[in-house]
Scaffold this motif. Structure first.
Motif, short mmCIF file in Angstrom:
data_model
loop_
_atom_site.label_atom_id
_atom_site.label_comp_id
_atom_site.label_asym_id
_atom_site.label_seq_id
_atom_site.Cartn_x
_atom_site.Cartn_y
_atom_site.Cartn_z
N CYS A 1 0.86 -1.17 0.00
CA CYS A 1 0.00 0.00 0.00
C CYS A 1 0.90 1.23 0.00
CB CYS A 1 -0.90 0.00 1.24
SG CYS A 1 -2.01 1.41 1.30
N VAL A 2 0.59 2.18 -0.86
CA VAL A 2 1.34 3.44 -0.95
C VAL A 2 0.36 4.59 -0.74
CG1 VAL A 2 2.75 4.96 -2.40
CG2 VAL A 2 2.97 2.49 -2.61
N ALA A 3 0.73 5.52 0.10
CA ALA A 3 -0.06 6.73 0.30
C ALA A 3 0.84 7.94 0.03
CB ALA A 3 -0.59 6.80 1.73
N LYS A 4 0.31 8.91 -0.67
CA LYS A 4 1.05 10.15 -0.92
C LYS A 4 0.51 11.21 0.03
CE LYS A 4 2.65 13.37 -4.41
NZ LYS A 4 2.62 13.73 -5.83
N THR A 5 1.41 11.76 0.85
CA THR A 5 1.00 12.77 1.83
C THR A 5 0.79 14.11 1.16
OG1 THR A 5 3.24 13.51 2.38
CG2 THR A 5 2.37 11.60 3.61
N ASP A 6 0.16 15.02 1.88
CA ASP A 6 -0.07 16.37 1.39
C ASP A 6 1.25 17.08 1.10
OD1 ASP A 6 -1.95 18.35 0.67
OD2 ASP A 6 -1.54 19.43 2.53
N GLU A 7 2.32 16.68 1.82
CA GLU A 7 3.64 17.28 1.62
C GLU A 7 4.40 16.66 0.45
OE1 GLU A 7 2.79 15.98 4.78
OE2 GLU A 7 1.99 17.91 5.41
N GLY A 8 3.86 15.61 -0.16
CA GLY A 8 4.50 14.99 -1.30
C GLY A 8 5.34 13.76 -0.99
N ASP A 9 5.38 13.35 0.28
CA ASP A 9 6.11 12.14 0.65
C ASP A 9 5.26 10.92 0.36
OD1 ASP A 9 8.37 13.51 1.72
OD2 ASP A 9 7.25 13.88 3.57
N TYR A 10 5.92 9.78 0.27
CA TYR A 10 5.24 8.51 0.07
C TYR A 10 5.40 7.64 1.31
CZ TYR A 10 5.01 9.81 -4.83
OH TYR A 10 4.75 10.47 -6.00
N LEU A 11 4.30 7.08 1.77
CA LEU A 11 4.31 6.14 2.89
C LEU A 11 3.96 4.78 2.31
CD1 LEU A 11 2.19 8.29 5.37
CD2 LEU A 11 4.68 8.19 5.19
N THR A 12 4.84 3.81 2.51
CA THR A 12 4.65 2.49 1.90
C THR A 12 4.68 1.40 2.97
OG1 THR A 12 5.77 3.26 -0.09
CG2 THR A 12 5.55 0.88 0.17
N THR A 13 3.77 0.47 2.85
CA THR A 13 3.75 -0.71 3.70
C THR A 13 3.72 -1.93 2.80
OG1 THR A 13 2.55 0.44 5.45
CG2 THR A 13 2.46 -1.96 5.48
N LEU A 14 4.57 -2.91 3.11
CA LEU A 14 4.66 -4.15 2.34
C LEU A 14 4.30 -5.33 3.24
CD1 LEU A 14 8.28 -3.54 0.97
CD2 LEU A 14 6.16 -2.88 -0.14
N MET A 15 3.65 -6.34 2.66
CA MET A 15 3.38 -7.57 3.41
C MET A 15 3.52 -8.77 2.49
SD MET A 15 0.20 -6.95 6.01
CE MET A 15 0.61 -8.19 7.21
N PRO A 16 4.39 -9.71 2.84
CA PRO A 16 4.46 -10.96 2.07
C PRO A 16 3.23 -11.81 2.34
CG PRO A 16 5.95 -11.06 3.94
CD PRO A 16 5.36 -9.67 3.93
N MET A 17 2.96 -12.75 1.44
CA MET A 17 1.77 -13.60 1.56
C MET A 17 1.75 -14.35 2.89
SD MET A 17 -0.17 -12.85 -0.88
CE MET A 17 -1.45 -14.00 -0.46
N GLU A 18 2.88 -14.77 3.39
CA GLU A 18 2.93 -15.49 4.67
C GLU A 18 2.27 -14.67 5.77
OE1 GLU A 18 6.47 -16.44 7.71
OE2 GLU A 18 6.66 -17.49 5.78
N GLU A 19 2.59 -13.38 5.84
CA GLU A 19 1.99 -12.51 6.86
C GLU A 19 0.51 -12.28 6.58
OE1 GLU A 19 4.07 -8.89 7.90
OE2 GLU A 19 5.99 -9.85 7.41
N LEU A 20 0.15 -12.12 5.31
CA LEU A 20 -1.26 -11.93 4.98
C LEU A 20 -2.08 -13.16 5.35
CD1 LEU A 20 -0.70 -10.18 1.57
CD2 LEU A 20 -1.75 -9.14 3.58
N TYR A 21 -1.51 -14.34 5.13
CA TYR A 21 -2.22 -15.58 5.51
C TYR A 21 -2.31 -15.72 7.03
CZ TYR A 21 -2.11 -17.09 0.63
OH TYR A 21 -2.29 -17.20 -0.72
N GLU A 22 -1.34 -15.20 7.77
CA GLU A 22 -1.44 -15.21 9.23
C GLU A 22 -2.59 -14.33 9.70
OE1 GLU A 22 2.39 -14.06 10.80
OE2 GLU A 22 3.35 -15.90 10.07
#
Length: 192
Positions: A147-168
């Protein structure tokens, strides 16, 4: 003791109207809630046995301002451990974030084994390239999501999850444990 959840929804009107934004109409949301309850016997039965949890969930619709409109897919009435809860979807959470003005946009996506994905580090947007119209077979199995979010200031916030964690995470879901129905069975990509 079973009670009528449809009548219980009507009893929330005064509280709902008091806390809802003017654009959110009780009759509209009541109609969506009734439709949802009538189309889900398990949810209806839980609501019948725990009227206060249903009423709190309906009041929460007004409090957070996310409609139960099935076409918008912003929030859902979910039966969990003998109670009814209002659960915002990822689209509802994105709406809250963008409506607040702190986030310009948010995008979530699945990564397949044959895609090219590069995490470019903190504050940077990742690089994800793939053939958008390729078949699922050609793209390969899912290997994760981000998931990527672009802030009002122009920065990017990114979160990654491998399938193993998603299945947990999926494994802790009451809907998944029942294997009867629910979004982990019908919409696994959106759930991830």
């Amino acid at each position: 003791m079973m009670s009528d959840p449809l009548k219980a929804i009507v009893e929330t009107e005064d509280r709902f109207v008091t806390i809802a934004q003017p654009s959110m109409k009780f009759d509209t949301e009541r109609g969506f809630a009734v439709q949802i309850l009538k189309n889900n016997k398990y949810l209806y039965d839980i609501a019948s046995k725990n009227i206060p949890s249903l009423q709190q969930a309906i009041t929460n619709v007004a409090a957070i301002g996310l409609s139960l409109n099935p076409a918008e897919k912003l929030a859902y009435l979910i039966p969990r451990k003998g109670k009814v809860y209002l659960d915002p979807s990822y689209m509802g959470l994105m709406k809250l974030a963008t409506d607040s003005g702190s986030i310009k946009w948010i995008q979530a996506n699945m990564v397949h084994a044959n895609d090219t994905f590069v995490d470019n580090g903190p504050g940077e947007k990742p690089t994800h390239t793939y053939q958008a119209f390729a078949t699922a077979e050609a793209r390969g199995e899912w290997v994760g999501a981000y998931c990527v979010a672009k802030t009002d200031e122009g920065d990017y916030l990114t979160t990654l999850m491998p399938m193993e964690e998603l299945y947990e995470v999926r494994g802790r879901s009451e809907a998944w444990k029942s294997k009867k129905s629910g979004p982990w069975l019908t919409d696994p990509g959106e759930q991830c």
